[in-house]
Design a protein around this motif. Structure first.
Motif, short mmCIF file in Angstrom:
data_model
loop_
_atom_site.label_atom_id
_atom_site.label_comp_id
_atom_site.label_asym_id
_atom_site.label_seq_id
_atom_site.Cartn_x
_atom_site.Cartn_y
_atom_site.Cartn_z
N MET A 4 0.22 -8.48 6.35
CA MET A 4 -1.09 -7.89 6.53
C MET A 4 -1.64 -8.00 7.94
O MET A 4 -2.47 -7.10 8.38
CB MET A 4 -2.17 -9.07 5.70
CG MET A 4 -1.82 -9.09 4.26
SD MET A 4 -2.28 -7.18 3.58
CE MET A 4 -4.05 -7.35 3.75
N LEU A 7 -0.44 -4.60 9.21
CA LEU A 7 -1.35 -3.63 8.51
C LEU A 7 -2.58 -3.44 9.45
O LEU A 7 -2.97 -2.13 9.74
CB LEU A 7 -1.71 -4.07 6.98
CG LEU A 7 -1.25 -3.11 6.03
CD1 LEU A 7 -1.74 -3.57 4.77
CD2 LEU A 7 -1.57 -1.57 6.37
N GLN A 15 0.75 2.70 10.32
CA GLN A 15 -0.07 2.02 9.09
C GLN A 15 0.17 2.42 7.82
O GLN A 15 0.41 1.66 6.85
CB GLN A 15 -1.60 2.32 9.49
CG GLN A 15 -2.61 1.42 8.63
CD GLN A 15 -3.97 1.64 8.89
OE1 GLN A 15 -4.47 2.49 9.52
NE2 GLN A 15 -4.65 0.56 8.58
N ALA A 16 0.49 3.72 7.61
CA ALA A 16 1.19 4.16 6.51
C ALA A 16 2.52 3.84 6.02
O ALA A 16 2.47 3.07 4.67
CB ALA A 16 1.17 5.83 6.37
N ALA A 18 3.59 0.46 7.09
CA ALA A 18 3.05 -0.80 6.65
C ALA A 18 2.50 -0.96 5.30
O ALA A 18 2.89 -1.74 4.52
CB ALA A 18 2.38 -1.34 7.70
N LEU A 19 1.72 -0.04 4.81
CA LEU A 19 1.02 -0.20 3.53
C LEU A 19 1.88 0.28 2.49
O LEU A 19 2.13 -0.50 1.29
CB LEU A 19 -0.15 1.00 3.80
CG LEU A 19 -1.08 1.08 2.36
CD1 LEU A 19 -1.59 -0.48 2.11
CD2 LEU A 19 -2.15 1.90 2.32
N ALA A 20 2.80 1.20 2.66
CA ALA A 20 3.73 1.41 1.78
C ALA A 20 4.73 0.39 1.65
O ALA A 20 5.19 0.10 0.52
CB ALA A 20 4.77 2.74 2.17
N GLN A 21 5.33 -0.35 2.69
CA GLN A 21 5.87 -1.54 2.58
C GLN A 21 5.38 -2.64 1.82
O GLN A 21 6.11 -3.41 0.87
CB GLN A 21 6.71 -1.66 3.87
CG GLN A 21 7.67 -3.03 3.96
CD GLN A 21 8.10 -3.38 5.38
OE1 GLN A 21 7.37 -3.14 6.24
NE2 GLN A 21 8.85 -4.46 5.65
N PHE A 22 4.13 -2.88 2.32
CA PHE A 22 3.41 -4.04 1.50
C PHE A 22 3.39 -3.73 0.21
O PHE A 22 3.35 -4.62 -0.73
CB PHE A 22 1.84 -4.09 2.21
CG PHE A 22 1.18 -5.28 1.63
CD1 PHE A 22 1.82 -6.75 1.82
CD2 PHE A 22 0.21 -4.93 0.79
CE1 PHE A 22 1.13 -7.43 1.44
CE2 PHE A 22 -0.74 -6.20 0.48
CZ PHE A 22 -0.25 -7.46 0.85
N GLN A 23 2.89 -2.27 -0.40
CA GLN A 23 3.00 -2.02 -2.00
C GLN A 23 4.21 -1.99 -2.30
O GLN A 23 4.12 -2.72 -3.69
CB GLN A 23 2.31 -0.53 -1.83
CG GLN A 23 0.88 -0.47 -1.59
CD GLN A 23 0.39 1.18 -1.42
OE1 GLN A 23 1.31 2.03 -1.38
NE2 GLN A 23 -0.59 1.28 -1.90
#
Length: 94
Positions: A4, A7, A15-16, A18-23
């Protein structure tokens, strides 16, 4: 570093990504929780201090079947999308 935190510090393509990895991490955790609940319920009728051999074998086989089924469904859906038989919801015209 916490995902987080990354992100919040990232921008644009970073950022995209990092968001994909987090999802992906969240989906993995949801799958693991569902697998655990499904297999434990099917294999352990009365929980005790330890698992018997048959319960361990049942849990192993259940987890294997669950993961193989998930993989099959994912591949099937990807193939349908790739072949054009299905439309991805994000590309549909409303």
């Amino acid at each position: 570093m916490d995902p987080m935190d990354r992100l919040g510090q990232a921008s644009g393509p970073d950022q995209a990504a990092a968001l994909a990895q987090f999802q992906q991490l969240l989906e993995s955790q949801k799958t693991l929780a569902k697998l655990t609940g499904t297999c434990f319920e099917a294999c352990v009728q009365s929980p005790g201090k330890s698992l018997g051999n048959s319960q361990q074998v049942c849990l192993w086989r259940c987890a294997q079947r669950y993961m193989e089924t998930q993989h099959f469904i994912q591949k099937y859906c990807q193939d349908k999308l790739r072949s054009g038989e299905w439309e991805h919801p994000a590309t549909r015209q409303h």
